[in-house]
Enzyme design. Structure first.
Site, PDB file in Angstrom:
ATOM      1  N   GLN A  96       0.801  -1.218   0.000  1.00 36.89           N
ATOM      2  CA  GLN A  96       0.000   0.000   0.000  1.00 36.89           C
ATOM      3  C   GLN A  96       0.838   1.273   0.000  1.00 36.89           C
ATOM      4  O   GLN A  96       0.348   2.320  -0.427  1.00 36.89           O
ATOM      5  CB  GLN A  96      -0.933   0.009   1.212  1.00 36.89           C
ATOM      6  CG  GLN A  96      -2.014  -1.050   1.149  1.00 36.89           C
ATOM      7  CD  GLN A  96      -2.896  -1.038   2.369  1.00 36.89           C
ATOM      8  OE1 GLN A  96      -2.587  -1.680   3.365  1.00 36.89           O
ATOM      9  NE2 GLN A  96      -3.986  -0.300   2.316  1.00 36.89           N
ATOM     10  N   TRP A 116      -4.551   4.065  11.770  1.00 39.01           N
ATOM     11  CA  TRP A 116      -4.479   3.804  10.331  1.00 39.01           C
ATOM     12  C   TRP A 116      -5.047   5.027   9.637  1.00 39.01           C
ATOM     13  O   TRP A 116      -6.195   5.369   9.821  1.00 39.01           O
ATOM     14  CB  TRP A 116      -5.279   2.567   9.931  1.00 39.01           C
ATOM     15  CG  TRP A 116      -5.089   2.274   8.462  1.00 39.01           C
ATOM     16  CD1 TRP A 116      -5.842   2.745   7.416  1.00 39.01           C
ATOM     17  CD2 TRP A 116      -4.042   1.501   7.876  1.00 39.01           C
ATOM     18  NE1 TRP A 116      -5.334   2.309   6.222  1.00 39.01           N
ATOM     19  CE2 TRP A 116      -4.228   1.545   6.476  1.00 39.01           C
ATOM     20  CE3 TRP A 116      -2.958   0.793   8.395  1.00 39.01           C
ATOM     21  CZ2 TRP A 116      -3.376   0.886   5.598  1.00 39.01           C
ATOM     22  CZ3 TRP A 116      -2.122   0.145   7.514  1.00 39.01           C
ATOM     23  CH2 TRP A 116      -2.332   0.184   6.135  1.00 39.01           C
ATOM     24  N   GLU A 136      -5.066  -9.916   9.171  1.00 42.10           N
ATOM     25  CA  GLU A 136      -6.478 -10.156   8.853  1.00 42.10           C
ATOM     26  C   GLU A 136      -6.725 -11.489   8.133  1.00 42.10           C
ATOM     27  O   GLU A 136      -7.368 -11.534   7.074  1.00 42.10           O
ATOM     28  CB  GLU A 136      -7.053  -8.990   8.053  1.00 42.10           C
ATOM     29  CG  GLU A 136      -7.058  -7.681   8.837  1.00 42.10           C
ATOM     30  CD  GLU A 136      -7.714  -6.530   8.091  1.00 42.10           C
ATOM     31  OE1 GLU A 136      -8.144  -6.727   6.937  1.00 42.10           O
ATOM     32  OE2 GLU A 136      -7.798  -5.428   8.661  1.00 42.10           O
ATOM     33  N   TYR A 170     -12.728  -0.961  13.246  1.00 49.11           N
ATOM     34  CA  TYR A 170     -13.266   0.278  12.694  1.00 49.11           C
ATOM     35  C   TYR A 170     -14.722   0.517  13.082  1.00 49.11           C
ATOM     36  O   TYR A 170     -15.072   1.624  13.479  1.00 49.11           O
ATOM     37  CB  TYR A 170     -13.146   0.274  11.164  1.00 49.11           C
ATOM     38  CG  TYR A 170     -11.727   0.313  10.664  1.00 49.11           C
ATOM     39  CD1 TYR A 170     -11.061   1.524  10.485  1.00 49.11           C
ATOM     40  CD2 TYR A 170     -11.036  -0.864  10.382  1.00 49.11           C
ATOM     41  CE1 TYR A 170      -9.751   1.566  10.026  1.00 49.11           C
ATOM     42  CE2 TYR A 170      -9.722  -0.831   9.925  1.00 49.11           C
ATOM     43  CZ  TYR A 170      -9.084   0.386   9.752  1.00 49.11           C
ATOM     44  OH  TYR A 170      -7.781   0.423   9.307  1.00 49.11           O
ATOM     45  N   GLU A 198      -4.956  -1.282  13.926  1.00 50.63           N
ATOM     46  CA  GLU A 198      -5.519  -0.314  12.983  1.00 50.63           C
ATOM     47  C   GLU A 198      -6.791   0.268  13.566  1.00 50.63           C
ATOM     48  O   GLU A 198      -7.633  -0.458  14.082  1.00 50.63           O
ATOM     49  CB  GLU A 198      -5.853  -0.956  11.626  1.00 50.63           C
ATOM     50  CG  GLU A 198      -4.666  -1.376  10.802  1.00 50.63           C
ATOM     51  CD  GLU A 198      -5.083  -1.956   9.451  1.00 50.63           C
ATOM     52  OE1 GLU A 198      -6.223  -1.674   9.005  1.00 50.63           O
ATOM     53  OE2 GLU A 198      -4.279  -2.692   8.859  1.00 50.63           O
ATOM     54  N   GLU A 202      -5.553   2.222  -1.143  1.00 49.56           N
ATOM     55  CA  GLU A 202      -6.510   1.551  -0.257  1.00 49.56           C
ATOM     56  C   GLU A 202      -7.245   0.418  -0.979  1.00 49.56           C
ATOM     57  O   GLU A 202      -8.474   0.360  -1.026  1.00 49.56           O
ATOM     58  CB  GLU A 202      -7.497   2.563   0.329  1.00 49.56           C
ATOM     59  CG  GLU A 202      -6.901   3.477   1.388  1.00 49.56           C
ATOM     60  CD  GLU A 202      -6.520   2.740   2.673  1.00 49.56           C
ATOM     61  OE1 GLU A 202      -6.958   1.584   2.837  1.00 49.56           O
ATOM     62  OE2 GLU A 202      -5.785   3.319   3.490  1.00 49.56           O
TER      63      GLU A 202
END
Length: 523
Positions: free
Chosen positions: A49, A460, A195, A339, A413, A467
């Protein structure tokens, strides 16, 4: 909409407003000093990224190079150059130092370090990561390193279908050995995989992530091959075996002399019942077992959650006694990328279907905000799915505390995205991001005070980066990057200034006058 539903929504809105008001008042005096002395604050990115230099100095393609070059990201975006950290790492480390972070979360590109996936180590790749690690340490910043962050070598994908093959476990362990041997004298925090509870679904069930394997009728995109009913579970199993193999290697060969810690990093959505109907409450608990428990249950208890064993049946791989023993407690910490909350309801009719994928086995239904239609992003994706739900972080941490023996947790994150300035300029004013981070940092502190063993928090992201499916349409960076500039110029956003002030001892929610200049926020 029924009257009961209207009343329910009104109650939720009123409670949210009250909670927001309480949050603003209780958090006003919070400073970094309220956290434990050894608590780590940082920011992060990942190799594909942020690095760029996709074909330089011996690096060969990963599955994300192949995927993005095929046009599957929005606007046909790729990570070929992205923020160009490969050439600008010294400038970036200085920005990290100026911001006052304790640590930088980064990953190593497998196909940069070992271009063919196994065999010869690339001297230029080795040199780059040695230089980056040394630069971080010379500026007082700890490197927290992820060994595998989605960018699997295309060479191994072509050779044996990648993670779908058990051969992956041996090759990953050998790759991890190279990392430990060459960097472990300086790297004290390792995550094996990033993840692993989402890659099997996106890449092998829905087909929206590389290597784009799925089967009808489950794929969001049409795939040329795959089996959505079995492959996600096989891939997850191999990722877990690879993780535990690398941990065993590290503990047996390196940990005593290098003195580091090792774990893995999971995606940590929190699933909440859409109503208080007992079936919906059970559905949310079941989904958390399928999502978090998929990995945490084997790590803590040596096998998959009972509800997964029951619903998936023979399609869920089994551990041998030796594998179970190796997986059990194969972590010093667990990282979570958190998130949002996602609301679910029961759909037990899915269990009657003869063919079921992961969501069918979980027997839930939900309307993810990022599956809205009629928007500018591919696959029905929108930019507004990451609404602030700090209560969900507290619930997730409490869940880990109560169900999984309260592991050491690193929040690897957490962040909020904005879209590029429509005028083509640079977006400096991102107070929404500061507010979001303040909410979650406060929630983290509240969880610590409630007994959760959280030892680190990483924003993050440090910079705007590529992304994935969103390309460059979403910007998470504390520092912006001018992607229209060949120099990939960095610029400080308001959130970076706020975070730096907080890390220097300023209040979590400073008054506007404090942010205007002077004291901790003078940078």
């Amino acid at each position: 909409m029924t009257p009961a539903r209207v009343v329910f929504i009104c109650c939720v809105v009123l409670l949210a407003a009250a909670a927001a008001a309480a949050s603003s008042s209780t958090a006003a005096g919070i400073t970094r000093a309220d956290f434990p002395p050894e608590f780590i604050f940082g920011a992060g990115s990942s190799a594909y990224q942020v690095e760029g230099a996709f074909a330089e100095d011996g690096r060969k393609p990963s599955i994300w190079d192949t995927f993005s070059h095929s046009g599957y990201s929005v606007d046909g975006a790729t990570g070929d150059v992205t923020a160009d950290q490969y050439h600008k790492y010294k400038e970036d480390v200085k920005l990290l130092q100026d911001m006052g972070v304790d640590a930088y979360r980064m990953s190593i590109s497998w196909s940069r370090l070992i271009p063919d996936g196994r065999g010869a180590v690339n001297p230029k790749g080795l040199e780059y990561y040695n230089n980056l690690i040394d630069e971080l340490l010379s500026h007082g910043i700890q490197p927290h390193v992820t060994i595998y962050h989605f960018d699997f070598p295309q060479a191994l994908q072509d050779e044996y279908n990648g993670i779908l093959s058990p051969r992956f476990v041996e090759d990953f362990t050998a790759y991890a050995d190279v990392c430990f041997k060459n960097f472990g004298d300086r790297v004290k925090h390792w995550s094996t995989v990033n993840e692993p509870n989402i890659e099997p679904i996106g890449g092998y069930d829905q087909g929206i992530l590389p290597p784009r394997r799925c089967s009808f009728p489950f794929g969001v995109l049409s795939c040329d091959n795959g089996n959505s009913t079995t492959e996600p579970y096989i891939v997850a199993h191999h990722l877990l075996l690879a993780h535990s193999s690398a941990v065993s290697l590290y503990r047996e060969k390196y940990q005593a002399t290098q003195g580091g810690q090792i774990g893995l990093t999971l995606l940590g959505w929190w699933y909440e019942p859409g109503t208080q109907d007992p079936e919906d409450v059970a559905a949310a608990a079941r989904m958390n077992d399928f999502h978090i428990g998929w990995y945490m249950h084997p790590l803590v208890y040596g096998d998959y959650p009972p509800v997964m064993r029951k619903n998936v049946g023979s399609r869920l791989p089994s551990f041998t006694a030796e594998e179970s023993k190796r997986v059990l407690e194969s972590y010093d910490f667990v990282g979570f990328n958190h998130y949002v909350a996602i609301f679910v309801r029961a759909d037990l009719s899915k269990l009657d279907q003869s063919l079921r994928d992961y969501m069918g086995d979980a027997a839930v239904k939900y309307d993810l905000p990022f599956l809205k239609s009629n928007n500018e992003f591919p696959l029905g994706l929108t930019s507004d799915f990451m609404t602030s739900t700090p209560w969900a972080l507290k619930k997730m941490l409490n869940h880990l505390q109560e169900k999984y023996k309260n592991p050491i947790v690193m929040i690897h994150e957490n962040g909020a995205a904005g879209q590029p300035d429509p005028s083509g300029g640079n977006t400096y004013d991102d107070d929404f991001r500061s507010q979001y981070l303040q909410d979650y940092i406060e929630a983290t502190l509240q969880s610590i005070r409630n007994g959760s063993n959280v030892q680190g928090y990483f924003v993050w992201s440090f910079l705007d980066v590529f992304e994935y499916l969103f390309g460059y349409r979403l910007r998470f960076g504390l520092y912006g990057v001018d992607f229209a500039s060949p120099e990939r110029t960095r610029y400080q956003r308001h959130s970076a200034r706020w975070y730096a002030g907080f890390l220097r001892g300023g209040e979590l929610r400073p008054a506007a006058a404090a942010l205007a200049g002077g004291g901790a926020y003078s940078q």
